[in-house]
Design a protein around this motif. Sequence first.
Motif: not given
Length: 191
Positions: A69-72, A78-79, A135-139, A184-191
């Motif tokens: 839901x938040x992704x969509x 954004x679009x 994405x919620x932070x990007x919103x 791993x994706x979560x680690x990259x997001x934090x870095x």
Amino acid sequence: MPAVSFPAIIDKALADYHDQIGVELDKHPFADELRGRDSPDDVLKLLEDKANAFEVYRDGNRKLINWLSPVVRVIHTLTGVLGEAIPLQAAKAIFVGVDVLITVLPLTFSTDAANGVSSSYDALADLFECIGNFLKRLRIYTDIPLTPSMVDIIVKIMVELLSVFALATKQIKQGRFSKEICEEAARRERD
């Protein structure tokens, strides 16, 4: 708006996805289903119907849809904010990529491998949780006037989402998709 050709960037991302997965997102049957469905609720309903393929989901686990839901919603927002800078085709390509991803999982495992589907379902829900949180932070940027640099960043993020969905789909097809990928994706997001 920036002078960069966003349609060319999106076209390249679609071609890269096709090269990795063998699926042309703009010609996928789900792209036809999305025609005329322009609200986030319409898109979520279509994806929820696809998610019903999961036995775990039918047993009452709404985790996947809750994180989709938040992704969509954010991609849709954004679009809308980007307007003519990025075609609606980009959002629809991402939604088709999500459909391919959630559809390939039950097809990859035999009926004897319910545990594999269940653990991969959990990993997929975790992936969408991670993406949704980002994405919620990007919103927040949708509430302020966008600079050309910010538009460029948002387009690149949308392209990277397609890349992440391609990688996850490929890993599921190879039977290698797991929670470690999401961690791993979560680690990259934090870095």
